[in-house]
Design a protein around this motif. Structure first.
Motif, short mmCIF file in Angstrom:
data_model
loop_
_atom_site.label_atom_id
_atom_site.label_comp_id
_atom_site.label_asym_id
_atom_site.label_seq_id
_atom_site.Cartn_x
_atom_site.Cartn_y
_atom_site.Cartn_z
N LEU A 198 -5.87 5.13 6.04
CA LEU A 198 -5.98 4.13 4.99
C LEU A 198 -7.37 3.50 4.90
CD1 LEU A 198 -2.53 2.36 5.41
CD2 LEU A 198 -3.20 4.03 3.68
N LEU A 200 0.95 4.24 -2.86
CA LEU A 200 0.73 5.66 -2.56
C LEU A 200 1.91 6.52 -3.02
CD1 LEU A 200 -0.87 5.36 0.99
CD2 LEU A 200 -2.02 5.88 -1.17
N THR A 240 0.04 10.87 4.52
CA THR A 240 0.12 9.42 4.71
C THR A 240 1.56 8.93 4.55
OG1 THR A 240 -2.12 9.23 3.83
CG2 THR A 240 -0.84 7.21 3.99
N LYS A 291 0.83 -1.20 0.00
CA LYS A 291 0.00 0.00 0.00
C LYS A 291 0.88 1.26 0.00
CE LYS A 291 -3.96 2.11 0.43
NZ LYS A 291 -4.94 2.13 -0.64
N GLU A 292 1.96 1.22 0.78
CA GLU A 292 2.89 2.36 0.82
C GLU A 292 3.49 2.61 -0.56
OE1 GLU A 292 7.08 3.71 2.96
OE2 GLU A 292 6.15 1.79 3.50
#
Length: 192
Positions: free
Chosen positions: A98, A8, A43, A4-5
């Motif tokens: 998230l 992004l 984030t 997910k990081e």
């Protein structure tokens, strides 16, 4: 979480070149893109803080396991406790960012307060509710705008309608609905 990081970070890298074009600042999509960029930066900053805290945690664990110096070991244990608290806060904030958002969360709200049965005491309670909501909004840096009011003779309101503007205000107030009933000794009672 790492996947997910990376996703992004890639999205932010694709978004950045759009801001190099001066024409974007006059377009209708600019506010949406700027808001998304800010969300991505926030984030990713949390991911960076998490990685830094995990690195420091590993270093402190190594000191605790390998160091023969008692004072240094105590300092490392104290740092581990602080890092554990920091990581817990960081994880909670990451989880919040998230989690998919309600699309209405960033909308403004209109609040209507009406005094129902109860006469003067109900209107005083409506006035108390209005003051409570406005003070709460001011403390959280939201803007309150009076739309309509119908004051009562005793200092409260028969009806009051006001708008509240700010970031994620609907998220904060979306469950503030329904009928409220007050059970107290009325301030209109002369005997107390």
């Amino acid at each position: 979480m790492e996947q997910k990081e990376q996703h992004l970070r890639q999205e932010l890298a694709e978004l950045e070149p759009k801001f190099n074009d001066p024409a974007i600042f006059g377009s209708k999509e600019y506010p949406k893109l700027a808001k998304r960029r800010q969300q991505l930066e926030d984030t990713i900053r949390l991911f960076d803080e998490r990685a830094d805290a995990l690195r420091k945690q590993q270093e402190a664990n190594d000191i605790v396991e390998q160091s023969g110096d008692r004072e240094l070991t105590e300092l490392a244990k104290m740092e581990l406790e602080e890092l554990a608290d920091l990581l817990a806060v960081n994880e909670a904030r990451l989880h919040e960012l998230l989690t998919p958002k309600d699309p209405n969360d960033d909308r403004d709200v209109v609040i209507e307060i009406r005094a129902a049965a109860g006469g003067d005491e109900a209107s005083l309670f409506a006035g108390d509710l209005y003051r409570m909501y406005t003070r709460w909004a001011e403390r959280h840096n939201f803007k309150v705008e009076l739309i309509d009011e119908s004051p009562s003779e005793v200092g409260g309101y028969k009806e009051i309608i006001f708008g509240v503007r700010g970031d994620d205000i609907y998220k904060q107030l979306k469950f503030e609905a329904g009928v409220h009933r007050v059970q107290r000794v009325p301030s209109t009672e002369s005997q107390g």
